[in-house]
Design an enzyme around this catalytic site. Structure first.
Site, short mmCIF file in Angstrom:
data_model
loop_
_atom_site.label_atom_id
_atom_site.label_comp_id
_atom_site.label_asym_id
_atom_site.label_seq_id
_atom_site.Cartn_x
_atom_site.Cartn_y
_atom_site.Cartn_z
N GLU A 121 0.84 -1.21 0.00
CA GLU A 121 0.00 0.00 0.00
C GLU A 121 0.87 1.25 0.00
O GLU A 121 1.96 1.24 0.56
CB GLU A 121 -0.86 0.03 1.28
CG GLU A 121 -1.45 -1.31 1.64
CD GLU A 121 -2.34 -1.26 2.88
OE1 GLU A 121 -2.38 -0.22 3.56
OE2 GLU A 121 -2.99 -2.30 3.15
N LYS A 123 2.31 4.52 1.44
CA LYS A 123 2.33 5.08 2.80
C LYS A 123 2.04 6.56 2.67
O LYS A 123 2.89 7.37 2.29
CB LYS A 123 3.68 4.86 3.47
CG LYS A 123 3.67 5.29 4.93
CD LYS A 123 4.94 4.89 5.64
CE LYS A 123 4.84 5.14 7.13
NZ LYS A 123 4.62 6.53 7.49
N ASP A 125 1.33 10.37 3.33
CA ASP A 125 1.99 11.29 4.24
C ASP A 125 1.00 12.33 4.76
O ASP A 125 0.94 13.44 4.28
CB ASP A 125 3.17 11.95 3.53
CG ASP A 125 4.24 12.38 4.50
OD1 ASP A 125 4.08 12.10 5.71
OD2 ASP A 125 5.22 13.00 4.07
N TYR A 231 -8.08 8.43 3.02
CA TYR A 231 -8.08 7.05 2.55
C TYR A 231 -8.07 6.14 3.77
O TYR A 231 -7.32 6.39 4.71
CB TYR A 231 -6.81 6.76 1.74
CG TYR A 231 -6.90 7.07 0.27
CD1 TYR A 231 -7.98 6.62 -0.50
CD2 TYR A 231 -5.88 7.78 -0.36
CE1 TYR A 231 -8.04 6.90 -1.85
CE2 TYR A 231 -5.94 8.06 -1.71
CZ TYR A 231 -7.03 7.62 -2.46
OH TYR A 231 -7.09 7.88 -3.79
N LYS A 322 10.44 2.84 3.59
CA LYS A 322 10.46 4.28 3.35
C LYS A 322 11.32 4.65 2.14
O LYS A 322 12.33 4.03 1.88
CB LYS A 322 11.03 5.00 4.59
CG LYS A 322 10.27 4.71 5.87
CD LYS A 322 9.22 5.73 6.15
CE LYS A 322 9.83 7.02 6.60
NZ LYS A 322 9.22 7.59 7.77
N CYS A 416 25.41 44.41 -10.90
CA CYS A 416 25.40 43.06 -11.45
C CYS A 416 26.72 42.36 -11.12
O CYS A 416 27.79 42.90 -11.42
CB CYS A 416 25.20 43.11 -12.96
SG CYS A 416 25.47 41.52 -13.77
N CYS A 419 28.71 41.86 -14.64
CA CYS A 419 29.24 42.94 -15.49
C CYS A 419 29.32 44.28 -14.78
O CYS A 419 29.71 45.28 -15.38
CB CYS A 419 28.41 43.06 -16.76
SG CYS A 419 26.82 43.84 -16.50
N CYS A 434 19.71 42.76 -14.18
CA CYS A 434 20.87 43.54 -14.60
C CYS A 434 20.43 44.43 -15.76
O CYS A 434 19.64 44.03 -16.60
CB CYS A 434 21.96 42.57 -15.05
SG CYS A 434 23.24 43.36 -16.05
N CYS A 440 26.68 42.54 -20.76
CA CYS A 440 26.79 41.55 -19.68
C CYS A 440 27.07 40.15 -20.24
O CYS A 440 26.35 39.65 -21.10
CB CYS A 440 25.50 41.54 -18.88
SG CYS A 440 25.54 40.40 -17.50
#
Ligand code: IVH
Length: 679
Positions: A121, A123, A125, A231, A322, A416, A419, A434, A440
């Protein structure tokens, strides 16, 4: 190994561990807001377990190893579980699953282990829930709590659509306790967090915490707005009916009674079947619309389950296999800022390398300035890293209790990092960019490709692949460099014969003869598309005027608002951008003089217009045309208004114009005036 008297340092460590574990249990179970990853918690827990095994005389009933989960929150009523809600033993790898299979086969004295039936099945969470039905009606719902006593969350559970308030059919037991998982689907989680963020309230770290936080609301009308689902995966107390002999058949029965069962649950044979299921679902994990953190294998026959029984906190007939953790904890050793192809600045956390789900992670994106602000992440911090599938690892949260003294808040750079041009961040936008587009290095390829494109300089044959090669080989650094390429350099490139090299040189030569509008567009100034480039060309007539202009003057031009004006000014302010433009002109790029309508010579210079009512020409367009002829267009009628343009159903401006005796122009009159002025 058991020592008679435990050394002082062991006692001290045990106490420390208990304090820490209690603290993290409280954050996780009571506040639904864990600070450290589960794996870190498990480490603490295992260390305590080991120490207690070595020194059993130090075990106390209050030690966190002696119970499951945390105490229920006092504000909810308490529910005693008639049958304790235990947890599952974990298997972290195949080896541990095989060991589990061997233990099961040994206890059942089954020579053919592959014969044993299991259910496999997902698992889920979320959080475990027990729901009791009396005569088919939902009677009570409770959380797991410490396994023996849970919180009464009946009202909240009643708001979950997938939980039936009344069972279907007739043959259900008089008392039926179902157990399962309440969870939040991924999409619902994202939507909820967006809503929370927009409302300026706390967001949830993951769907599990969101589910727990939503279910444990004091006000069930809040729970009702949360996208929760459930579920069922088993039963607890059952009275007044006999259930089938197999777990899988019990689940089928529950489904017939209207309870929701995961369609992913399969019956398999032996550990081989279990592991095949694990491999299969691992591949589909990302695509499931809810989070799972592993799979659960359960011996299917209830008689065999009973034979196997329980050990302390968990059944011997089931195990959770797991997935590798998606979260890990590490330190931030630096924060660097990278610049993307489009000039976007992205802060990146440099990390002490850490394994997250089998991959070593040493960088994690911090997205943008707002995200850094939200996380308040600093160099030196301990952080939780999250990585799922192919997603770029990200910093999920800061473990604030581990922040060293004297850390400094992080700020985005003003220049920047590639550059040294100015950066800008517009109001209402998250991204910092920038402004050195032409120069650049990070934006080089993009800006050159744009420059060459058909509607810009139209350099025929200079395709994207060629630009990539030229930049990668260091032959060009910006658009202007293209004009100094020679035939040999070009012919030396991949898939480039003498003839095609010559074609490129010809195309470059041809492109030098262009129009001002195309040239302005080719510069790739942010927000300056073809139409704006055209408007700028007509307005200024030459490039120098545009380069010297300021925001106020630019805003006089139709189509140019404050944002665009600012982009233009910023672009030309960058010395590097100007250098590239100079080089382009020196290389011979030129255009014919533009017939310019300067503000000085404009036919409607000094005239003020007001527009009211509906006209067949769009108001914005009319405004733009009037402005390009030098007129001022204002919003209200006063003595200084020269003309009021009146369309269908005019407003009070029309009355005011009549009162003040101002010239009124209807649609026909304004069309005539425009025609004449634009000649
Ligand atoms: S059976 C006695 N089946 O995992 C066995 N648990 O660590 C009870 N969980 O508290 C659990 N999916 O919240 C079972 N298909 C599944 C599950 C599942 C998720 C959770 C559940 C439980 C925890 C055990």
């Amino acid at each position: 190994m058991t020592t008679k008297t435990a050394p002082q340092n062991v006692i001290k460590r045990i106490n420390e561990l208990r304090d820490q574990i209690n603290h993290h249990n409280y954050l996780y179970y009571v506040l639904d807001n864990p600070e450290i990853p589960d794996a870190e918690f498990d480490k603490l827990f295992r260390e305590l377990q080991t120490l207690e095994q070595q020194h059993p005389e130090l075990i106390t009933p209050e030690s966190p190893t002696q119970r499951v989960g945390a105490k229920p929150l006092k504000v909810f009523g308490e529910v005693k579980h008639q049958i304790p809600m235990l947890s599952l033993a974990n298997a972290m790898d195949e080896e541990e699953v095989r060991n589990f299979g061997r233990r099961v086969a040994d206890t059942l004295e089954q020579s053919d282990a592959e014969h044993i039936e299991y259910t496999a099945e997902p698992k889920l969470d979320g959080l475990a829930i027990s729901i009791v039905y009396h005569d088919g009606r939902l009677f009570q719902a409770a959380t797991r709590g410490d396994g023996f006593t849970g919180e009464d969350v009946t009202q909240n559970v009643r708001t979950i659509n997938s939980v039936p308030l009344k069972l279907v059919g007739r043959d259900y037991p008089q008392i039926l306790e179902v157990r399962g998982e309440v969870y939040m689907p991924k999409a619902g989680f994202v939507a909820l967090n967006e809503k929370q963020q927009a409302a300026g309230v706390k967001t949830f770290a993951n769907p599990r915490n969101a589910a727990a936080g939503s279910l444990r609301q004091l006000d069930s009308s809040i729970t009702a707005t949360r996208p929760l689902a459930m579920y069922c995966y088993g039963v607890g107390r059952v009275e007044g009916a006999t259930l089938p002999e197999r777990h899988s058949d019990i689940l089928q029965r529950l489904r017939q009674w209207g309870l929701r069962i995961s369609p992913e649950i399969k019956t398999v044979h032996g550990i081989t079947g279990c592991l095949a299921y694990f491999a299969e679902i691992s591949k589909r994990r990302e695509k499931l619309d809810y989070e799972i953190d592993g799979v659960v294998y359960k011996v299917n026959r209830i008689a065999q389950q009973e034979q196997l029984g329980f050990v302390s906190r968990a059944p011997r007939w089931a195990i959770a296999h797991k997935f590798q953790a998606q979260e890990a904890m590490t330190q931030v050793v630096g924060i660097e800022v990278s610049v993307g192809r489009t000039g976007a600045l992205t802060p990146v956390a440099k990390l002490k390398p850490v394994d997250v789900g089998g991959v070593t992670v040493s960088n994690a994106t911090l997205h943008n300035e707002d995200e850094i602000e939200r996380l308040d992440v600093r160099v030196g911090d301990t952080v939780v890293i999250y990585r799922a599938g192919d997603v770029i690892p990200k910093v999920d949260r800061v473990v604030s209790s581990l922040r060293p003294k004297q850390t400094k808040k992080f700020h985005m750079p003003k220049k920047c990092p590639v550059c040294d041009s100015d950066v800008e961040r517009r109001e209402g936008e998250a991204i910092t960019r920038c402004t050195g587009g032409l120069f650049c290095a990070a934006q080089r390829k993009n800006s050159i490709k744009h420059f060459n494109s058909r509607r810009a300089m139209d350099v025929d044959g200079m395709g994207d692949k060629l630009v990539d090669q030229l930049v990668d080989k260091g032959l060009i650094h910006n658009a202007a460099d293209m004009y100094s390429l020679d035939k040999e350099q070009l012919a030396g490139l991949e898939r480039m014969a003498d003839k095609s090299a010559q074609n490129i040189l010809d195309a470059l030569e041809k492109s030098k003869s262009t129009t001002l509008a195309r040239f302005i567009y080719a510069l790739g100034i942010r927000d300056v598309g073809e139409a704006t480039a055209q408007a700028l060309a007509t307005h200024f007539g030459d490039l120098r005027g545009l380069m010297k202009s300021n925001e106020e003057a630019l805003q006089q031009i139709p189509d140019v608002g404050p944002v665009v004006a600012n982009s233009i000014v910023k672009f030309f302010q960058q010395p590097h951008n100007r250098e590239v433009i100079d080089k382009l002109i020196k290389a011979g790029v030129h255009w014919p003089k533009v017939a310019q309508i300067t503000t000085e010579a404009a036919p409607l210079k000094g005239k003020t217009f007001v527009i009211t009512g509906t006209l067949s020409i769009k108001r914005d367009e009319l405004k733009a045309r009037l402005q390009s002829l030098g007129a001022k267009v204002t919003g209200s009628v006063s003595k200084s208004t020269d003309y009021v343009v009146v369309g269908e159903e005019p407003g009070s401006k029309f009355d005011k114009a009549e009162q003040l005796g101002i010239a009124i122009l209807d649609e026909a009159a304004i069309s005539k005036l425009l025609k004449k002025a634009e000649q």
